[in-house]
Design a protein around this motif. Structure first.
Motif, PDB file in Angstrom:
ATOM      1  N   LEU A   1       0.822  -1.205   0.000  1.00 54.84           N
ATOM      2  CA  LEU A   1       0.000   0.000   0.000  1.00 54.84           C
ATOM      3  C   LEU A   1       0.856   1.254   0.000  1.00 54.84           C
ATOM      4  CD1 LEU A   1      -2.780   1.267   0.005  1.00 54.84           C
ATOM      5  CD2 LEU A   1      -2.787   1.098   2.506  1.00 54.84           C
TER       6      LEU A   1
ATOM      7  N   LEU B   1       0.831   3.988  -3.027  1.00 59.76           N
ATOM      8  CA  LEU B   1       0.546   5.413  -2.804  1.00 59.76           C
ATOM      9  C   LEU B   1       1.690   6.287  -3.307  1.00 59.76           C
ATOM     10  CD1 LEU B   1      -1.100   5.304   0.744  1.00 59.76           C
ATOM     11  CD2 LEU B   1      -2.186   6.071  -1.380  1.00 59.76           C
TER      12      LEU B   1
ATOM     13  N   ILE C   1      -8.128   7.876  -5.360  1.00 58.99           N
ATOM     14  CA  ILE C   1      -7.817   7.407  -4.004  1.00 58.99           C
ATOM     15  C   ILE C   1      -8.730   6.265  -3.577  1.00 58.99           C
ATOM     16  CG2 ILE C   1      -7.821   8.068  -1.556  1.00 58.99           C
ATOM     17  CD1 ILE C   1      -5.384   9.056  -2.982  1.00 58.99           C
ATOM     18  N   LEU C   2     -10.042   6.442  -3.703  1.00 56.93           N
ATOM     19  CA  LEU C   2     -10.973   5.382  -3.305  1.00 56.93           C
ATOM     20  C   LEU C   2     -10.759   4.105  -4.128  1.00 56.93           C
ATOM     21  CD1 LEU C   2     -13.229   4.509  -1.436  1.00 56.93           C
ATOM     22  CD2 LEU C   2     -14.868   5.445  -3.081  1.00 56.93           C
TER      23      LEU C   2
ATOM     24  N   LEU D   1      -8.029   3.088  -5.353  1.00 55.28           N
ATOM     25  CA  LEU D   1      -6.777   2.506  -4.876  1.00 55.28           C
ATOM     26  C   LEU D   1      -7.031   1.608  -3.665  1.00 55.28           C
ATOM     27  CD1 LEU D   1      -3.658   2.318  -4.911  1.00 55.28           C
ATOM     28  CD2 LEU D   1      -3.659   4.299  -3.394  1.00 55.28           C
ATOM     29  N   PHE D   2      -7.842   2.077  -2.728  1.00 52.26           N
ATOM     30  CA  PHE D   2      -8.130   1.262  -1.547  1.00 52.26           C
ATOM     31  C   PHE D   2      -9.021   0.069  -1.899  1.00 52.26           C
ATOM     32  CE2 PHE D   2      -6.621   5.103   0.504  1.00 52.26           C
ATOM     33  CZ  PHE D   2      -5.754   4.561   1.445  1.00 52.26           C
ATOM     34  N   GLU D   3      -9.925   0.244  -2.845  1.00 55.29           N
ATOM     35  CA  GLU D   3     -10.758  -0.875  -3.294  1.00 55.29           C
ATOM     36  C   GLU D   3      -9.888  -1.937  -3.962  1.00 55.29           C
ATOM     37  OE1 GLU D   3     -13.377   1.403  -5.765  1.00 55.29           O
ATOM     38  OE2 GLU D   3     -14.740   1.858  -4.108  1.00 55.29           O
ATOM     39  N   TYR D   4      -8.958  -1.484  -4.777  1.00 57.45           N
ATOM     40  CA  TYR D   4      -8.019  -2.366  -5.454  1.00 57.45           C
ATOM     41  C   TYR D   4      -7.152  -3.108  -4.428  1.00 57.45           C
ATOM     42  CZ  TYR D   4      -4.410  -3.699  -8.868  1.00 57.45           C
ATOM     43  OH  TYR D   4      -3.533  -4.384  -9.653  1.00 57.45           O
ATOM     44  N   THR D   5      -6.686  -2.374  -3.419  1.00 57.80           N
ATOM     45  CA  THR D   5      -5.857  -2.963  -2.370  1.00 57.80           C
ATOM     46  C   THR D   5      -6.626  -4.024  -1.597  1.00 57.80           C
ATOM     47  OG1 THR D   5      -4.596  -0.903  -2.185  1.00 57.80           O
ATOM     48  CG2 THR D   5      -4.429  -2.436  -0.353  1.00 57.80           C
ATOM     49  N   LEU D   6      -7.890  -3.789  -1.325  1.00 57.67           N
ATOM     50  CA  LEU D   6      -8.711  -4.803  -0.642  1.00 57.67           C
ATOM     51  C   LEU D   6      -8.816  -6.077  -1.477  1.00 57.67           C
ATOM     52  CD1 LEU D   6     -11.621  -2.743   0.939  1.00 57.67           C
ATOM     53  CD2 LEU D   6      -9.883  -4.077   2.140  1.00 57.67           C
TER      54      LEU D   6
ATOM     55  N   GLN E   1      -5.560  -7.960  -1.110  1.00 55.59           N
ATOM     56  CA  GLN E   1      -5.456  -8.616   0.198  1.00 55.59           C
ATOM     57  C   GLN E   1      -6.368  -9.839   0.284  1.00 55.59           C
ATOM     58  OE1 GLN E   1      -2.825  -7.596   1.594  1.00 55.59           O
ATOM     59  NE2 GLN E   1      -2.844  -5.906   0.148  1.00 55.59           N
TER      60      GLN E   1
END
Length: 194
Positions: free
Chosen positions: A54, A58, A134-135, A137-142, A145
């Motif tokens: 992450l 970023l 940004i959002l 990116l976090f959805e992609y990261t989830l 994971q």
């Protein structure tokens, strides 16, 4: 919600893509020494790995870190080799009292390297200005994971079956698995070097 699912699926498919199997091999190398009883340690290592990914996503996302694609592609097989070699060198040694500090540091560093591998792909599938990314990116990261957890869970299940039904000792399972991983990535590393 549909955007969330789209980025989640993109990440999921990117992780489990057989054509780019190096990520899968790294997760196998990371999980092989552990059993279901040690799930907390393994989950902590995955958290270190996720933080590394992450952070670099970023940094790459904002243009702070830029690295050539061929360098990223050559570093990922090296992380697999180091992890598999580590498994071989510590095989059968007690981890009691050692903590997870050194291993956690290396897994965090390897997360950074693997995150570089995801950064260009993520940039290619998103559009718009930085704040609009940004959002996703976090959805992609989830999604990344979730795929990692499923792959590690599969390794633990295979490990359990092999050790309990086929009566292969944990030591032998680690030895065979890590040797196989070394055999797969070593020619790739040699090809990159030459």
């Amino acid at each position: 919600m549909s955007d969330f699912w789209m980025y989640f699926q993109l990440a999921w498919k990117h992780v489990i893509d057989i054509k780019s199997y190096n990520f899968i091999l790294f997760l196998i190398a990371l999980a092989v020494p552990y059993s279901f009883k040690e799930w907390r340690k393994l989950l902590l290592l995955l958290a270190f790995f996720a933080i590394g990914e992450l952070v670099v996503l970023l940094l790459s996302f904002f243009g702070i870190v830029i690295i050539k694609l061929n360098l990223k592609e050559s570093l990922i097989p090296i992380t697999i080799l180091i992890t598999a070699l580590f498994n071989l060198f510590v095989i059968g040694k007690s981890h009691k009292g050692n903590g997870i500090n050194l291993i956690g540091f290396f897994v965090l560093f390897f997360g950074i390297i693997h995150g570089l591998g995801f950064s260009n792909y993520f940039k290619s599938v998103t559009t718009g200005n930085l704040s609009a990314k940004i959002l996703p990116l976090f959805e992609y990261t989830l999604g990344i994971q979730a795929a990692q957890i499923v792959l590690v869970l599969l390794v633990l299940i295979v490990s359990y079956i092999v050790q309990n039904f086929f009566r292969l000792s944990k030591r032998d399972f680690i030895l065979v698995s890590s040797s196989f991983l070394i055999g797969v990535v070593l020619p790739e590393i040699i090809k990159i070097i030459l």
